[in-house]
Motif scaffolding. Sequence first.
Motif, PDB file in Angstrom:
ATOM      1  N   THR A 192      -8.867 -22.043  -4.289  1.00 27.36           N
ATOM      2  CA  THR A 192      -7.688 -22.862  -4.056  1.00 27.36           C
ATOM      3  C   THR A 192      -6.386 -22.073  -4.183  1.00 27.36           C
ATOM      4  OG1 THR A 192      -7.583 -23.509  -6.394  1.00 27.36           O
ATOM      5  CG2 THR A 192      -8.909 -24.875  -4.924  1.00 27.36           C
ATOM      6  N   VAL A 193      -6.472 -20.776  -4.430  1.00 26.56           N
ATOM      7  CA  VAL A 193      -5.258 -19.967  -4.568  1.00 26.56           C
ATOM      8  C   VAL A 193      -4.556 -19.869  -3.217  1.00 26.56           C
ATOM      9  CG1 VAL A 193      -4.380 -17.637  -4.964  1.00 26.56           C
ATOM     10  CG2 VAL A 193      -6.028 -18.629  -6.551  1.00 26.56           C
ATOM     11  N   GLN A 194      -3.275 -20.179  -3.223  1.00 27.60           N
ATOM     12  CA  GLN A 194      -2.461 -20.050  -2.026  1.00 27.60           C
ATOM     13  C   GLN A 194      -1.770 -18.685  -2.038  1.00 27.60           C
ATOM     14  OE1 GLN A 194      -2.339 -22.372   0.530  1.00 27.60           O
ATOM     15  NE2 GLN A 194      -4.022 -23.243  -0.681  1.00 27.60           N
ATOM     16  N   PRO A 195      -1.595 -18.064  -0.888  1.00 24.09           N
ATOM     17  CA  PRO A 195      -0.908 -16.768  -0.871  1.00 24.09           C
ATOM     18  C   PRO A 195       0.523 -16.915  -1.363  1.00 24.09           C
ATOM     19  CG  PRO A 195      -1.210 -17.610   1.356  1.00 24.09           C
ATOM     20  CD  PRO A 195      -2.001 -18.494   0.461  1.00 24.09           C
ATOM     21  N   PRO A 196       0.977 -16.020  -2.229  1.00 20.40           N
ATOM     22  CA  PRO A 196       2.369 -16.066  -2.673  1.00 20.40           C
ATOM     23  C   PRO A 196       3.299 -15.901  -1.478  1.00 20.40           C
ATOM     24  CG  PRO A 196       1.101 -14.472  -3.950  1.00 20.40           C
ATOM     25  CD  PRO A 196       0.250 -14.881  -2.802  1.00 20.40           C
ATOM     26  N   PRO A 197       4.486 -16.499  -1.522  1.00 22.43           N
ATOM     27  CA  PRO A 197       5.413 -16.339  -0.397  1.00 22.43           C
ATOM     28  C   PRO A 197       5.926 -14.913  -0.304  1.00 22.43           C
ATOM     29  CG  PRO A 197       6.489 -17.462  -2.223  1.00 22.43           C
ATOM     30  CD  PRO A 197       5.035 -17.362  -2.578  1.00 22.43           C
ATOM     31  N   SER A 198       6.035 -14.417   0.921  1.00 21.42           N
ATOM     32  CA  SER A 198       6.612 -13.102   1.133  1.00 21.42           C
ATOM     33  C   SER A 198       8.099 -13.150   0.817  1.00 21.42           C
ATOM     34  CB  SER A 198       6.391 -12.664   2.582  1.00 21.42           C
ATOM     35  OG  SER A 198       7.133 -11.505   2.873  1.00 21.42           O
ATOM     36  N   GLN A 199       8.603 -12.041   0.256  1.00 24.22           N
ATOM     37  CA  GLN A 199      10.015 -11.965  -0.119  1.00 24.22           C
ATOM     38  C   GLN A 199      10.841 -11.125   0.860  1.00 24.22           C
ATOM     39  OE1 GLN A 199       8.265 -10.888  -4.001  1.00 24.22           O
ATOM     40  NE2 GLN A 199      10.047 -11.884  -4.894  1.00 24.22           N
ATOM     41  N   GLY A 200      10.244 -10.876   2.017  1.00 25.98           N
ATOM     42  CA  GLY A 200      10.951 -10.116   3.033  1.00 25.98           C
ATOM     43  C   GLY A 200       9.958  -9.371   3.902  1.00 25.98           C
ATOM     44  N   THR A 201      10.476  -8.568   4.813  1.00 24.72           N
ATOM     45  CA  THR A 201       9.622  -7.780   5.705  1.00 24.72           C
ATOM     46  C   THR A 201      10.228  -6.395   5.900  1.00 24.72           C
ATOM     47  OG1 THR A 201      10.768  -8.609   7.674  1.00 24.72           O
ATOM     48  CG2 THR A 201       8.787  -9.803   6.972  1.00 24.72           C
ATOM     49  N   ALA A 261       6.354   0.625  11.444  1.00 24.62           N
ATOM     50  CA  ALA A 261       6.476   1.975  12.001  1.00 24.62           C
ATOM     51  C   ALA A 261       7.387   2.823  11.118  1.00 24.62           C
ATOM     52  CB  ALA A 261       7.006   1.908  13.427  1.00 24.62           C
ATOM     53  N   LYS A 262       8.494   2.247  10.684  1.00 27.19           N
ATOM     54  CA  LYS A 262       9.414   2.979   9.822  1.00 27.19           C
ATOM     55  C   LYS A 262       8.804   3.191   8.437  1.00 27.19           C
ATOM     56  CE  LYS A 262      14.209   3.049   8.208  1.00 27.19           C
ATOM     57  NZ  LYS A 262      15.530   2.343   8.233  1.00 27.19           N
ATOM     58  N   LEU A 263       8.119   2.169   7.938  1.00 23.53           N
ATOM     59  CA  LEU A 263       7.502   2.251   6.617  1.00 23.53           C
ATOM     60  C   LEU A 263       6.466   3.370   6.557  1.00 23.53           C
ATOM     61  CD1 LEU A 263       7.517   0.700   3.862  1.00 23.53           C
ATOM     62  CD2 LEU A 263       5.610  -0.642   4.752  1.00 23.53           C
ATOM     63  N   LEU A 264       5.777   3.601   7.667  1.00 24.69           N
ATOM     64  CA  LEU A 264       4.701   4.588   7.690  1.00 24.69           C
ATOM     65  C   LEU A 264       5.156   5.976   8.150  1.00 24.69           C
ATOM     66  CD1 LEU A 264       1.771   2.425   9.088  1.00 24.69           C
ATOM     67  CD2 LEU A 264       2.321   2.952   6.714  1.00 24.69           C
ATOM     68  N   GLU A 265       6.437   6.136   8.416  1.00 20.69           N
ATOM     69  CA  GLU A 265       6.933   7.466   8.768  1.00 20.69           C
ATOM     70  C   GLU A 265       6.732   8.432   7.595  1.00 20.69           C
ATOM     71  OE1 GLU A 265      10.994   7.056   9.859  1.00 20.69           O
ATOM     72  OE2 GLU A 265      10.569   6.148  11.813  1.00 20.69           O
ATOM     73  N   LYS A 319      -9.599   3.835   4.633  1.00 19.99           N
ATOM     74  CA  LYS A 319      -9.727   4.416   5.962  1.00 19.99           C
ATOM     75  C   LYS A 319      -8.481   4.164   6.804  1.00 19.99           C
ATOM     76  CE  LYS A 319     -14.762   3.772   5.930  1.00 19.99           C
ATOM     77  NZ  LYS A 319     -15.906   3.105   6.588  1.00 19.99           N
ATOM     78  N   ALA A 320      -8.147   5.143   7.639  1.00 24.30           N
ATOM     79  CA  ALA A 320      -6.955   5.049   8.474  1.00 24.30           C
ATOM     80  C   ALA A 320      -7.016   3.864   9.429  1.00 24.30           C
ATOM     81  CB  ALA A 320      -6.768   6.344   9.261  1.00 24.30           C
ATOM     82  N   GLU A 321      -8.225   3.492   9.857  1.00 27.34           N
ATOM     83  CA  GLU A 321      -8.363   2.415  10.837  1.00 27.34           C
ATOM     84  C   GLU A 321      -8.452   1.026  10.195  1.00 27.34           C
ATOM     85  OE1 GLU A 321     -12.513   4.194  10.153  1.00 27.34           O
ATOM     86  OE2 GLU A 321     -10.418   4.874  10.306  1.00 27.34           O
ATOM     87  N   ALA A 322      -8.279   0.925   8.897  1.00 29.30           N
ATOM     88  CA  ALA A 322      -8.333  -0.377   8.228  1.00 29.30           C
ATOM     89  C   ALA A 322      -7.305  -1.334   8.835  1.00 29.30           C
ATOM     90  CB  ALA A 322      -8.083  -0.211   6.734  1.00 29.30           C
ATOM     91  N   PRO A 323      -7.664  -2.603   9.040  1.00 29.18           N
ATOM     92  CA  PRO A 323      -6.734  -3.549   9.670  1.00 29.18           C
ATOM     93  C   PRO A 323      -5.542  -3.943   8.799  1.00 29.18           C
ATOM     94  CG  PRO A 323      -8.754  -4.663   9.001  1.00 29.18           C
ATOM     95  CD  PRO A 323      -8.994  -3.200   8.807  1.00 29.18           C
ATOM     96  N   VAL A 324      -5.667  -3.748   7.488  1.00 22.60           N
ATOM     97  CA  VAL A 324      -4.578  -4.095   6.579  1.00 22.60           C
ATOM     98  C   VAL A 324      -4.121  -2.841   5.839  1.00 22.60           C
ATOM     99  CG1 VAL A 324      -3.880  -5.445   4.554  1.00 22.60           C
ATOM    100  CG2 VAL A 324      -5.390  -6.470   6.276  1.00 22.60           C
ATOM    101  N   THR A 325      -2.823  -2.581   5.860  1.00 25.08           N
ATOM    102  CA  THR A 325      -2.250  -1.447   5.136  1.00 25.08           C
ATOM    103  C   THR A 325      -1.324  -1.957   4.041  1.00 25.08           C
ATOM    104  OG1 THR A 325      -2.370   0.067   7.024  1.00 25.08           O
ATOM    105  CG2 THR A 325      -0.768   0.588   5.297  1.00 25.08           C
ATOM    106  N   ILE A 326      -1.559  -1.487   2.832  1.00 25.56           N
ATOM    107  CA  ILE A 326      -0.710  -1.836   1.693  1.00 25.56           C
ATOM    108  C   ILE A 326       0.043  -0.581   1.267  1.00 25.56           C
ATOM    109  CG2 ILE A 326      -0.646  -2.632  -0.704  1.00 25.56           C
ATOM    110  CD1 ILE A 326      -3.262  -4.119  -0.199  1.00 25.56           C
ATOM    111  N   ASN A 348       0.956  -5.077   5.292  1.00 18.83           N
ATOM    112  CA  ASN A 348       1.210  -5.172   6.741  1.00 18.83           C
ATOM    113  C   ASN A 348       2.674  -5.526   6.999  1.00 18.83           C
ATOM    114  OD1 ASN A 348      -1.332  -4.390   7.453  1.00 18.83           O
ATOM    115  ND2 ASN A 348      -1.944  -6.337   8.381  1.00 18.83           N
ATOM    116  N   GLY A 349       3.554  -4.918   6.221  1.00 19.79           N
ATOM    117  CA  GLY A 349       4.988  -5.072   6.417  1.00 19.79           C
ATOM    118  C   GLY A 349       5.626  -6.203   5.639  1.00 19.79           C
TER     119      GLY A 349
END
Length: 243
Positions: A55-64, A68-72, A83-90, A222-223
């Motif tokens: 029943t846990v709801q995802p916490p609200p995002s506090q921005g984005t 592309a810039k984040l991963l530079e 793995k580099a091909e993972a669908p989710v990047t933290i 994921n941003g």
Amino acid sequence: MIRPISRRTALTGLAAVSAATLLSACSDSSEEAKATAKPAEPAAASGQAATPAATVQPPPSQGTADMAKLLEAGPLPEMVLGKAEAPVTIVEYASMTCPHCARFHETTLPELTKKYIDTGKVRLLYREFAFDPLAEAGFMLARCSKDNYFPMVDVLFKQQQTWAASQNPKDALLQIARLAGFTQESFEACLTDQKLLDDIRAVRARGEKDFAVDSTPTFFINGKLYKGAMSIEEMSAIIDGML
């Protein structure tokens, strides 16, 4: 901008930092911020009964942030789990002397690793956001550990109360470093590496300037921006919605 510092700042600065300051250093360390900022709290309120995972709801995002810039490429090579091909990047920004960061790495990260990183669903990029000279020293030792970066970070977080609260943090860090294969000479060589210190400070400066990071731990999933030491249930609620 990185302010000029003496070559031995990271080493000699250890004795000048109070343990009380270090253990609350999960927010900006500037004089103005010290008067107003509070440590980044866990996403769930402390003392509140745990909610069943289903029943846990995802916490609200506090921005984005722009991924592309984040991963530079930054001033230091990325420290990556998964793995580099993972669908989710933290992307995690953490400080070595932050108790909330230590709690996340001791309680949530092992489950995150087992459930998502080892299964190829998540890639974690770990970035240094040192608030004080002792946190800088810890990160420098981890970087000097080369292939043992994450084991060194893990040990330093698990023993955070031992070395961060020590009356002689230099000796406490040296004892831990010796177990990781450092000698007195390599320990001091690491902590007097001016370029490494400048680069670690540049990682923080970039996080502040480009992504408005001002407390630890801070996560970009994921941003999407989240602050505080989230539980595995909260992180699962976010990640599962992205898979």
